[in-house]
Design a protein around this motif. Sequence first.
Motif: not given
Length: 110
Positions: A49, A84-85, A44, A70-74, A41, A81
Motif C-alpha cells: 500500500q 500517510p504523507r 503497510s 503516500h503510505i496508507a495507514e495500517y 509503515e 498509526n
Amino acid sequence: MATKKSSPAGNKQIVASNRKARHNYMILDTYEAGIALMGTEVKSLREGQASLADAFATVDDGEIWLRNVHIAEYHHGTWTNHAPRRNRKLLLHRREIDNLIGKIRDGNLT
C-alpha cells in the motif's frame, strides 16, 4: 530432499515504483537508499500500500528527504498509526549525498 537456502540479497522485492517518472524524465543515475520508517509503515508497505505518484526528494541541511510519498495507514494499527504523507529521511552515504548536491548546483539536473 535438500532445500534451497535463500541469501539476504535474494529476498529483495520492489514495493512501489514510479513508472510515470521513468516515462517523463531521462534517468541518468540510480541510487539505492534506505528509508527511515515507523513500525506501521513497514507493515503497510509489506501489504503493498504505497504510492510514489507525486513523490520527490529534497536536500535540507545536507540530508535527503523524501516528500509526498503516500503510505496508507495500517488497517490493524491503533493510535500509534503513522501520518500517510509525512516526510521520510533517505539514508545515503555522505559521498553520495555530496555527489547529488554537486549535480544539483551545476544546473540542468533535478
